[in-house]
Design an enzyme around this catalytic site. Sequence first.
Site: not given
Ligand code: PXP
Length: 238
Positions: A7, A10, A43, A45, A49, A70, A101, A151, A191-192, A213-214
């Site tokens: 992802n 960022h 994503h 949005r 952003r 996304e 999210t 997911e 996520h996370g 992503g992050h």
């Molecule tokens: N999956 C989805 C559906 C998300 O919305 C996000 C954050 O945009 C991620 C994965 C990636 O999350 P992270 O940036 O915490 O790794």
Amino acid sequence: MIRLGVNIDHVATVRQARKTTEPDPVWAAAMAELGGADQITIHLREDRRHIQDRDVEILSQTVNVKLNLECACEDEMLTIACRTGPDQVCLVPESREEITTEGGLDVLTNRERVSKSIKMLQQKGIFVSLFIDPDEAQITAAAELGAEAVELHTGAYANARTPNDIQSQLDQLYLACNMVGETPLRLHAGHGLTYSNVVPVTRIDGMEELNIGHSLIARSLFVGMENAVREMKQLINS
Ligand code: PXP
């Protein structure tokens, strides 16, 4: 082999901090591919952003691996998705105030809208995934509506701090993944997830794709995108 969706939102966040042209997520996608990304995830949005419409347009023409878009179940986003034709759309909830999210899509209370969105995308040949909490009722509803994949939101697991809480969030995730295995739905998660917490998620039977992503973008600042992706790929398939 578990697929890694990188992802790159960022990268765009840094660019938008100055509303300039760098760093360009299009470059980031190319570097991520060189590092072995199986998919590029973005994503779009409503508040724009990070990822911009221009990014979606260019990435849809330049990404050589899969492109996963996304977006919320909103007409504007669905129209963009149908026009640009990513390989996959992951439908997510969205509220303007959230930092990221924060919860999964509530398929139960938004049944009509989600169902309409799935059909619209599938008619364009787009593979549809729903970003949902690891919850039985949500999984059942996702299967009933004919999505191709879910997911599962790993945020609660990622945010758990004590060993007991981590274990109980993992148990919940394992349970949910088993339920997905009893449906035709393909299993994704995200996520996370970080270099430190991803391994237990890779041990889950049937896991096919992780979107990260992050943590990956943060590491890429120091080791470069290619290396950051390569390290994560090694971890998730170790
Ligand atoms: N999956 C989805 C559906 C998300 O919305 C996000 C954050 O945009 C991620 C994965 C990636 O999350 P992270 O940036 O915490 O790794």
